[in-house]
Design a protein around this motif. Structure first.
Motif, PDB file in Angstrom:
ATOM      1  N   GLU A 168       0.840  -1.204   0.000  1.00 18.29           N
ATOM      2  CA  GLU A 168       0.000   0.000   0.000  1.00 18.29           C
ATOM      3  C   GLU A 168       0.871   1.249   0.000  1.00 18.29           C
ATOM      4  O   GLU A 168       1.839   1.358   0.724  1.00 18.29           O
ATOM      5  N   GLN A 169       0.530   2.183  -0.874  1.00 15.26           N
ATOM      6  CA  GLN A 169       1.354   3.377  -1.020  1.00 15.26           C
ATOM      7  C   GLN A 169       0.502   4.516  -1.561  1.00 15.26           C
ATOM      8  O   GLN A 169      -0.590   4.298  -2.081  1.00 15.26           O
ATOM      9  N   ALA A 170       1.030   5.711  -1.421  1.00 18.14           N
ATOM     10  CA  ALA A 170       0.341   6.880  -1.969  1.00 18.14           C
ATOM     11  C   ALA A 170       0.433   6.836  -3.493  1.00 18.14           C
ATOM     12  O   ALA A 170       1.374   6.275  -4.051  1.00 18.14           O
ATOM     13  N   LEU A 171      -0.542   7.451  -4.136  1.00 17.98           N
ATOM     14  CA  LEU A 171      -0.557   7.453  -5.598  1.00 17.98           C
ATOM     15  C   LEU A 171       0.734   8.064  -6.141  1.00 17.98           C
ATOM     16  O   LEU A 171       1.308   7.549  -7.110  1.00 17.98           O
ATOM     17  N   ASP A 172       1.202   9.124  -5.536  1.00 15.00           N
ATOM     18  CA  ASP A 172       2.419   9.781  -6.012  1.00 15.00           C
ATOM     19  C   ASP A 172       3.617   8.829  -6.024  1.00 15.00           C
ATOM     20  O   ASP A 172       4.435   8.859  -6.949  1.00 15.00           O
ATOM     21  N   ASP A 173       3.714   8.022  -4.995  1.00 15.30           N
ATOM     22  CA  ASP A 173       4.820   7.063  -4.947  1.00 15.30           C
ATOM     23  C   ASP A 173       4.712   6.050  -6.083  1.00 15.30           C
ATOM     24  O   ASP A 173       5.689   5.691  -6.735  1.00 15.30           O
ATOM     25  N   PHE A 174       3.482   5.619  -6.321  1.00 16.21           N
ATOM     26  CA  PHE A 174       3.286   4.642  -7.389  1.00 16.21           C
ATOM     27  C   PHE A 174       3.597   5.258  -8.750  1.00 16.21           C
ATOM     28  O   PHE A 174       4.221   4.629  -9.608  1.00 16.21           O
ATOM     29  N   LEU A 175       3.180   6.517  -8.938  1.00 18.27           N
ATOM     30  CA  LEU A 175       3.459   7.202 -10.201  1.00 18.27           C
ATOM     31  C   LEU A 175       4.963   7.258 -10.457  1.00 18.27           C
ATOM     32  O   LEU A 175       5.436   7.046 -11.580  1.00 18.27           O
TER      33      LEU A 175
END
Lengths: 263, 263, 263, 263, 263, 263
Positions: E148-155
């Motif tokens: 689980e991670q923030a969208l920004d990290d995934f981007l």
């Protein structure tokens, strides 16, 4: 000697072929252009009973409003009413001519006769589809005026004028002043009647949702029956044919009548 | 008393209705199931001349391969050959039965008769469409073997066997060993013949590009005429009807023949 | 607290969605699954007047047979009756659920109620479309028996049973013994009724040519009105909803009635 | 230096693009407008053998009547004749130009050449589709007159004039006076020939039912072969190209001939 | 000697033809099955530059994801990029094979490679279209899990993993836990991703209304570019081909890259 | 008192209905022509957030570019964003007017505003669809000139002028001199831009193959985002409405912005 071709040619002056709808089937649908004609039987429909009556009377031609063949045929057997009708015609050398939507639309045709029978004044074509060679407009619906009256009074007049056993109608909430007419199944043209300023529309084969649509639109909508709204043209047609061909015997079918009854 | 219904029922054993193509029109296309039958005229086509011959001979029924009505009809007048044919039938109370693609496909039908007439051995159905209730496969094309021979020799045999005035063909560059047959217009099924291992295909109504396609594919393609590839079934049909209905007189049309000539 | 979702779920047990025709629009057509429900107004149609009545009574839900939206909508304005109805519903937070052809077909639905109302015995589904999870067949039409009687006697019974102001019919020439019913516009299924052995068919919105077809087929065909053949289900639906949701107030529309009159 | 674009432009004067049928594919179908041209191979068809002959002779361009691509292509492999042809063209940098239905219709095109070859007098366009910029009518069929003669005599002339190995025909029962011509598969236009007052129609790829239709209509219908009715234009095309481009070598294919034989 | 047929057969094990969409065009689209192959150029697209590179390098085959011909062709001229590409291939005897939607769907294909490249765990097929002969499901989309991670990290991870110059996205308002992937234009399958329980969907060619739909649905929707979401399969394809055909030289196109830039 | 009908009439002068595409849905899509208007909220899209903002601010009307209903609706529930939007509008008696492709095409509309915002000189309509009653041409695309510059310089100007977070583009290999613009998804009209002599085309929602097509054609193709290419018209629309209806409060939505972000 009068031939089928002569009658066809005359019919084309009453109800020119270019006035018909694209999907329609009109003209000589059975028989032979070269056949001599001494007796013509005229009727609204070319059903089996009419074919039989023509054969028994010795007619060489039937002239009708509805077409003998509407759905194109893949067989001609005695298992269907249309097959039996065609067999009677062919066996007795009888030709069949019809004028359908061209007669609906033509000046002096189905809808002008209907409008006149209802006593409408100042009869006009609604949304004309064109004009004939004399500049007279033609098209499906007619409208005309009556002296302002309650709907109930108009219903009484319609019933008498057309000889209907019964009527079905919806009350649009307005007195009757301007009336549209469309013999047969014309309820789909309700908005055209409304846009022409009519408060009342006389037609037939009206469906549940169409009655409700009329009520919503504030239009008096009257179902006077398919037969009774179109049949008046038959007498006029017979008269015109008789006048045009005095040496030919022209008769209106004595047996053909609406099969639908009211209870 | 034999009736049209009896003949229809028997025809359905020879060429069951479920074997027909979707677009086809077969069975009783004119007349009456209840009509008594004492004379049957059998022919490849139900053309006007055949109808006239039936009337003159006093037949109550014609049985043909091609359907009386193919394009559905919107009129029945003496201005078309089909209209004249139907008028003759109706005037004389003659019924018309046909078995078309069901007879092409049926075991013992058009293509089995054609294959046998050409002397093919070990006859098989190409790409069967199904099996009948006895487990026998049915379908459009047949193939079978001949003793290996030059194309010219096979052409000579075809001409004699089918009584063709002439043949049109393309040489695929192979000797003849395994032959596909499809009476009438079957050139569109050329690839099926090839995939079945055939070197030669006998059919009719072949077009320019189809001859070239065959040449490209290395297939001997022979146009033996629509009439001559299908007409052999007529005699077989007449025999079977006569055997099944010994009290009925069955005759092959004496007048009907191919109208196309070679020069 | 009962919600719209609960009513939807219950409706799906009465008239499962898989029983509907492909072209139909059923279920929750307006509002919100999560809205609480304390009052349900039940009616045949979700017309403007019914929406208004629901708003005035304080209902959060209307349950009808006909769909609120049939032709998909490209605008929602007060220039159309349907637009005004939707605006009333949205303004008052009222949801709209319907069961249309699924209720026609369901066991215990429109046509079972109609058959029972007419006193038919031994009621069966004609040409079942399938069976539900309990193995009970479902489908559009029902048929059942009555004690043999003259058509006139049966017409009198129909009029009383359904409360019709008038009936339209054609006499097929047979006494009444086995009756098919199809609420609403089912005349197109005339042959199915005939093939099920029926002598009489009660439906609505019958057209000119359909009356003639019935006469040709020897079928008594009765038009008892779209409203009167379908409305009986409304009371049954209201009862069932009340029984299933005793804490919710269920009422049949007091204003909604057939707009079509006889003269 | 002459380029493919120059030839294209010239071809457009002989057979303008606006004269083609909607479904047709004409013009530059392979290669490059900018390629220089020193040798042109002309043939009826752009088949594999013609492509090969062009490559061996060193032509940079083939000009044909039939299109290289008719059915749009989803692959270009050596498993099809058309794929092999295109690969030969691309490998050798050969362009392919064609004029198909535009050349059929053009003044001086396929059908004018055919009419002239048959010695017709007073050649006219049947049902012109329009006029070119010089006011000359164009269209598919041509008709013209011959001295009245028996059909057999005319058949002999056709065979010699077109170099046909054989002819197929139906005798319409009339002597030959006015002849319609349509190179290739034009039998579908039989009625136009008849309406133009012709007693005889020379075309190709005629099917069984078309021969019978002609017989019914009283039209002598002659199948002189797709190749032999269209190929005469090839020599004319080659001559015109040679005259217009004296510095380019123009040759008619030496190998391309009809693959279909008579037996 | 390895031939094009050998490569085709091997490709069919990687991406069987039955896995393709109905409208797709895959397999050998240019050249010859029998051609020997010593060098294969692999690329995402068979564009003109790739064809030119293959010719210069001396390859006899290009293997791509996108088809050489998608819209069927009516001409092959140097006026279009596809025409120039085909002319280069034919002139140099180069064949062209592709696996398009069959490679998207195949186990180990475009979307499995994309999912793996993004580091997804527990990769599954979303709504499988079927199973292959080993019982492994195949279908268009894949989903898998990330920590689980923030969208920004995934981007940030997506950009690095796929080497994208930029990304476009909409924030669905949820952290990233379960990710759907569909290389190329798969945004139309957004609801399938949602129904599979995904919070995030990586695809390409996303349109304005699709970004808004995703926002309404609460789905993080990321456009990582058509090229960058599909190109990872190219390296895998090249490796597999090299391993399967050790004697053939396999190279990834050195010139082909995304033409679209970010500013 | 200003009414919705007044605004509709005025909007029809800005963006006449006859300028819309056939498939489009414009005008009054929700509410009532007779409703009084004191506050108008203007936005690019009539999404749920805009409807909510209008309700909270007390507007009786929203005026947008995109239509409230595009795909015709079969239900209006809170399970879809469009359903929620309509429920908010109806609950609060808010009407919705839009001008979509008619505003794209109109003089002074979406594309004229976009062209002006980009500082184009000598702005012209590309392939006009017609002229309005004042003889001014209208149509989808506009083109205009800029001082010759490198693509990078132009990209910088576009980003600033439209306030884009990012741009996507392909370099067609030419400096920027003549620019075509088409707000929203107009990449399909690429050839029209090229034929008008443009070297550069600014539009949105561009797909993979379209970037490649542009590169092949030598056209600089820039995706500046659907929102950012169309939103400039909103301010102009608000100003014009305010000027025309000084007694009505006109406001641009404060919340509505592009949901798509760049990373």
């Amino acid at each position: 000697m009068t031939t089928v071709a002569d009658i066809l040619q005359y019919m084309d002056t009453l109800a020119p072929r270019y006035m018909k709808m694209d999907w329609d089937n009109v003209g000589l649908l059975c028989g032979s252009r070269t056949a001599p004609v001494t007796k013509i039987l005229v009727a609204l429909d070319p059903f089996e009973g009419v074919c039989q009556e023509a054969a028994e009377w010795g007619a060489e031609l039937i002239v009708t409003h509805h077409p003998l063949i509407f759905q194109a045929l893949k067989s001609i057997t005695d298992e269907t009413s249309i097959g039996r009708g065609i067999q009677i015609l062919c066996r007795n050398g009888i030709s069949a001519i019809n004028a359908h939507t061209n007669l609906d639309c033509a000046p002096g045709g189905v809808n002008d006769v209907l409008a006149a029978r209802l006593g409408l004044q100042n009869i006009q074509v609604i949304s004309p589809a064109g004009t004939n060679e004399e500049g007279i407009p033609y098209g499906l619906l007619r409208c005309g005026e009556v002296g302002e009256q309650a709907l109930d009074d108009f219903l009484a007049d319609v019933q008498v004028a057309l000889g209907c056993e019964g009527l079905r109608y919806v009350d649009g909430g307005k007195p009757v002043r301007k009336v549209a007419v469309g013999g047969g199944s014309c309820a789909g043209a309700m908005l055209e009647a409304l846009h022409a300023g009519c408060d009342t529309f006389v037609t037939a084969d009206i469906k549940y949702n169409q009655f409700w649509d009329a009520k919503d639109l504030g239009l008096n909508l009257i179902d006077a029956g398919h037969f009774h709204t179109e049949n008046p043209v038959v007498a006029v047609l017979a008269e015109k044919l008789q006048a045009a061909f005095p040496n030919v015997e022209v008769k209106i079918s004595e047996n053909h009548a609406d099969c639908m009854k009211f209870y």
